[in-house]
Every structure is written in C-alpha cells, then in structure tokens.
Write a protein that holds these residues in place. Structure first.
Motif, PDB file in Angstrom:
ATOM      1  N   HIS A  70      -2.273  24.454  -8.923  1.00 25.21           N
ATOM      2  CA  HIS A  70      -2.325  23.752  -7.857  1.00 25.21           C
ATOM      3  C   HIS A  70      -2.622  22.293  -7.830  1.00 25.21           C
ATOM      4  N   VAL A  71      -3.404  22.153  -8.915  1.00 24.74           N
ATOM      5  CA  VAL A  71      -4.138  20.853  -9.239  1.00 24.74           C
ATOM      6  C   VAL A  71      -2.963  19.822  -9.408  1.00 24.74           C
ATOM      7  N   TYR A  72      -2.000  20.367 -10.236  1.00 23.20           N
ATOM      8  CA  TYR A  72      -0.724  19.405 -10.259  1.00 23.20           C
ATOM      9  C   TYR A  72      -0.171  18.954  -9.014  1.00 23.20           C
ATOM     10  N   SER A  73       0.157  20.013  -8.302  1.00 24.75           N
ATOM     11  CA  SER A  73       0.900  19.642  -6.688  1.00 24.75           C
ATOM     12  C   SER A  73      -0.110  18.921  -5.878  1.00 24.75           C
ATOM     13  N   ASN A  74      -1.178  19.365  -5.689  1.00 25.36           N
ATOM     14  CA  ASN A  74      -2.184  18.357  -4.752  1.00 25.36           C
ATOM     15  C   ASN A  74      -2.332  16.962  -5.320  1.00 25.36           C
ATOM     16  N   PHE A  75      -2.419  16.799  -6.453  1.00 31.12           N
ATOM     17  CA  PHE A  75      -2.552  15.621  -7.006  1.00 31.12           C
ATOM     18  C   PHE A  75      -1.402  14.695  -6.667  1.00 31.12           C
ATOM     19  N   LEU A  76      -0.416  15.432  -7.130  1.00 25.11           N
ATOM     20  CA  LEU A  76       0.936  14.423  -6.939  1.00 25.11           C
ATOM     21  C   LEU A  76       1.100  13.962  -5.311  1.00 25.11           C
ATOM     22  N   VAL A  77       0.855  15.064  -4.510  1.00 24.12           N
ATOM     23  CA  VAL A  77       1.029  14.901  -3.112  1.00 24.12           C
ATOM     24  C   VAL A  77       0.056  13.621  -2.621  1.00 24.12           C
ATOM     25  N   HIS A  78      -1.174  13.393  -3.089  1.00 25.69           N
ATOM     26  CA  HIS A  78      -2.075  12.540  -2.655  1.00 25.69           C
ATOM     27  C   HIS A  78      -1.792  11.306  -3.069  1.00 25.69           C
ATOM     28  N   VAL A  79      -0.735  11.124  -4.404  1.00 22.05           N
ATOM     29  CA  VAL A  79      -0.513   9.776  -4.758  1.00 22.05           C
ATOM     30  C   VAL A  79       1.161   9.601  -4.570  1.00 22.05           C
ATOM     31  N   SER A  80       1.433  10.536  -3.622  1.00 20.34           N
ATOM     32  CA  SER A  80       2.991  10.052  -3.101  1.00 20.34           C
ATOM     33  C   SER A  80       2.828   8.745  -2.428  1.00 20.34           C
ATOM     34  N   GLY A 113      -0.945   8.676   8.136  1.00 16.03           N
ATOM     35  CA  GLY A 113      -2.358   8.314   7.524  1.00 16.03           C
ATOM     36  C   GLY A 113      -2.742   8.865   6.228  1.00 16.03           C
ATOM     37  N   TRP A 114      -1.620   9.051   5.374  1.00 17.23           N
ATOM     38  CA  TRP A 114      -1.857   9.489   4.000  1.00 17.23           C
ATOM     39  C   TRP A 114      -0.923   9.161   3.051  1.00 17.23           C
ATOM     40  N   GLY A 115      -1.072   9.465   1.765  1.00 14.36           N
ATOM     41  CA  GLY A 115      -0.211   8.835   0.951  1.00 14.36           C
ATOM     42  C   GLY A 115      -0.987   7.631   0.400  1.00 14.36           C
ATOM     43  N   TRP A 116      -0.327   6.930  -1.041  1.00 11.24           N
ATOM     44  CA  TRP A 116      -0.516   5.716  -1.551  1.00 11.24           C
ATOM     45  C   TRP A 116       0.128   4.631  -1.152  1.00 11.24           C
ATOM     46  N   SER A 117      -0.396   3.525  -0.647  1.00 11.85           N
ATOM     47  CA  SER A 117       0.271   2.589  -0.559  1.00 11.85           C
ATOM     48  C   SER A 117       0.058   1.361  -1.537  1.00 11.85           C
ATOM     49  N   ARG A 118       1.046   1.179  -2.379  1.00 13.84           N
ATOM     50  CA  ARG A 118       0.648   0.033  -3.485  1.00 13.84           C
ATOM     51  C   ARG A 118       2.044  -0.607  -3.816  1.00 13.84           C
ATOM     52  N   VAL A 119       1.692  -1.677  -4.073  1.00 13.35           N
ATOM     53  CA  VAL A 119       3.223  -2.601  -4.309  1.00 13.35           C
ATOM     54  C   VAL A 119       3.546  -1.967  -5.656  1.00 13.35           C
ATOM     55  N   GLY A 120       5.089  -1.815  -5.528  1.00 16.72           N
ATOM     56  CA  GLY A 120       5.894  -1.367  -6.449  1.00 16.72           C
ATOM     57  C   GLY A 120       5.765   0.253  -6.723  1.00 16.72           C
ATOM     58  N   TRP A 121       4.976   0.844  -5.846  1.00 14.53           N
ATOM     59  CA  TRP A 121       4.878   2.269  -5.917  1.00 14.53           C
ATOM     60  C   TRP A 121       5.979   2.950  -4.768  1.00 14.53           C
ATOM     61  N   SER A 122       7.064   2.958  -5.440  1.00 13.55           N
ATOM     62  CA  SER A 122       8.379   3.444  -4.544  1.00 13.55           C
ATOM     63  C   SER A 122       8.445   4.950  -4.894  1.00 13.55           C
ATOM     64  N   TRP A 123       9.473   5.475  -3.947  1.00 18.26           N
ATOM     65  CA  TRP A 123       9.587   7.074  -4.355  1.00 18.26           C
ATOM     66  C   TRP A 123      10.219   7.438  -5.529  1.00 18.26           C
ATOM     67  N   THR A 124      11.011   6.450  -5.869  1.00 20.85           N
ATOM     68  CA  THR A 124      11.729   6.502  -7.328  1.00 20.85           C
ATOM     69  C   THR A 124      10.746   6.696  -8.368  1.00 20.85           C
ATOM     70  N   VAL A 125       9.781   5.681  -8.314  1.00 16.67           N
ATOM     71  CA  VAL A 125       8.631   5.325  -9.308  1.00 16.67           C
ATOM     72  C   VAL A 125       7.816   6.641  -9.270  1.00 16.67           C
ATOM     73  N   TRP A 126       7.367   7.189  -8.240  1.00 15.99           N
ATOM     74  CA  TRP A 126       6.562   8.522  -7.914  1.00 15.99           C
ATOM     75  C   TRP A 126       7.386   9.526  -8.547  1.00 15.99           C
ATOM     76  N   TRP A 127       8.687   9.631  -8.059  1.00 14.33           N
ATOM     77  CA  TRP A 127       9.441  11.025  -8.784  1.00 14.33           C
ATOM     78  C   TRP A 127       9.517  10.988 -10.294  1.00 14.33           C
ATOM     79  N   GLN A 128       9.521   9.896 -10.701  1.00 13.03           N
ATOM     80  CA  GLN A 128       9.479   9.839 -12.179  1.00 13.03           C
ATOM     81  C   GLN A 128       8.142  10.093 -12.733  1.00 13.03           C
ATOM     82  N   PHE A 129       7.169   9.699 -12.006  1.00 12.13           N
ATOM     83  CA  PHE A 129       5.760  10.137 -12.542  1.00 12.13           C
ATOM     84  C   PHE A 129       5.713  11.716 -12.383  1.00 12.13           C
TER      85      PHE A 129
END
Length: 275
Positions: free
Chosen positions: A159-169, A176-192
C-alpha cells in the motif's frame, strides 16, 4: 492532511504539550521565560547530528542512519513536517538520497500501526524539495523483486506504493490535496506511476494501480468517470489499457474486477469506448 498543515518547528514546552493545530502563545510583556527547547527530542536529535552525522566524507554511516531513522519512527518525529526538518539536518548528498530512502522504506514496510505515515512523509519530502522524485522512484523500483517477501511479513506493505503515488498526484482543481508543481501534469505523473511499479510482479502492479484509483475516488467523493481532471483526453483509456496489459484481460473484465475492488466504474465503459 497533516502534509498540508503549516506547523511551527517548536511544538512543545516542558510544562504542556501543544495540540497539532495549536501555536505557542507569546508571553505578555516578557512575564514568562521562552520555552526551554533543551528537552525537546527533535531539537536534541538535530543538535546531535552536527557532531555525529549520518554521512561523513560522502559515505553514509549505516548504523548511525538506522539509529536516527528508528528514533524518528519511535516518536521523535510527531508529524510529517518534523521529518522534513530532520531530513534537512541529516545533510544527505543528492547521490546518496536513494540509499537513505531504501533504508527509510525498509523500516516503513514493517510499520503496521500507521501504514499511511511513511508514504505521507515521503511525499512531504518530495514537495519540500528535500528529495528528488527520481530518488524515490529508484528506491521503490529496488524493492519490487523482493516485495513478496516483505508482504509475507506485512500483508499491506505494498500500500506504500499506492498511497505515495496518490499523495504526489497532480492537484485537482478546487481540491485541498495533491501536488501543485510547475510541469507536474497528469501525463508526467502517470509516467512516474508506471516507472515506480515497473519492477513489481504484474498482478501486484495491477493491485497498486487499482488502489490508486480507489483512493483518488474516495478523496474526490465521486467516480473517476465524473471527474473532469480524469475524463479529459485519453487518461482513463490509458489506465484501463495498462491494467488490461498487466492482467492479460479484456477491458470489460478489467472494469468488472475494478468494481469488485471498490472502484466505481460508472461511466467508464462509455469513456473507454466499450459501449
């Protein structure tokens, strides 16, 4: 979440423990002495790291690192922000981040009392720019081939994998959740996501991604098929296609299985061109 709170470094005085959301009160006209930090466990640990670091001459001191991480786990760090402060005090070179994260995750996988803490801490370190996403990716990949052995000792370790990847989505609009970062799009996150899970057994990678979908659905309070941040473009099609490849199943079978795993598949069939 704890990660989104802004918490002062000084969290307690010897006389009274402050709540997570409470700030220390200033003394009126200096009638009281400032809080004595000498007995604060986090303050003491940071002071020790100056004279007894975890990294000397570019080499990680394994025994010292294990001691420091264990103390943080055992209560010295009372919230994710404390880990950020402690990590900075450890002064870990960039090329040693993966090595230290592997030690951190090795301890984290055995945590059963608060299984969501480790991924939250890792995400907080990423968001505070204390670690590179690449370092976390390398650490997660390194555990993939041995994860079944870890799961034998803690069945929910994956579950560590899933929870971490959700926190940085990517941060959804008005959420009020997720990661707002320049260039951090859904496509880049999905590749991650795909990179972090690439070393897992296909069935385990499937479960990790399925749990990601359910966690995001639960956070948003509605099915993914009704979320604009997920329905635009071919995002859901990519996810279903990935799950189909991992399971060797047809798309309709993937949707049926997701439904059994708690994912509301309402609207997904039409979005994925199955109707």
């Amino acid at each position: 979440t704890h990660a989104s709170q802004s918490v002062d470094f000084v969290t307690a005085s010897p006389r009274r423990t402050l709540s997570r959301d409470e700030s220390p009160q200033r003394s009126p006209q200096g009638s009281e002495s400032p809080p004595d930090l000498s007995s604060d466990p986090l303050y003491m640990l940071i002071g020790e790291l100056t004279d007894d670091p975890v990294c000397q001459d570019g080499v990680i001191q394994d025994a010292r690192l294990t001691e420091v991480l264990t103390r943080l786990w055992d209560g010295v760090a009372r919230k994710p922000k404390d880990w950020v402060v402690a990590w900075q005090a450890m002064v870990i070179p960039m090329d040693k981040q993966t090595e230290v994260l592997k030690k951190f995750l090795n301890l984290a996988f055995m945590q059963t009392e608060d299984p969501e803490l480790a991924p939250l801490v890792a995400a907080e370190l990423c968001k505070a720019h204390k670690i590179k996403t690449r370092s976390m990716e390398e650490a997660l990949i390194s555990f993939g081939p041995n994860l079944d052995g870890i799961v034998a000792m803690n069945e929910d370790a994956w579950h560590v994998y899933s929870n971490f990847l959700v926190h940085v989505s990517p941060k959804p609009a008005a959420s009020g959740w997720g990661w707002s970062r320049v260039g951090w799009s859904w496509t880049v996150w999905w590749q991650f996501v795909e990179k972090c899970t690439q070393s897992l057994d296909p069935s385990r990678a499937y479960d990790v991604i399925a749990l990601i979908l359910r966690l995001i659905q639960d956070r948003e309070g509605q099915p993914l098929g009704q979320l604009p941040s997920w329905t635009e473009g071919v995002k859901l099609q990519k996810v279903i296609e990935k799950l189909s490849d991992l399971s060797g199943s047809e798309h309709v079978e993937v949707l049926d299985r997701l439904s059994l795993q708690g994912v509301d598949t309402d609207g997904l069939a039409s979005i994925c061109c199955l109707e």
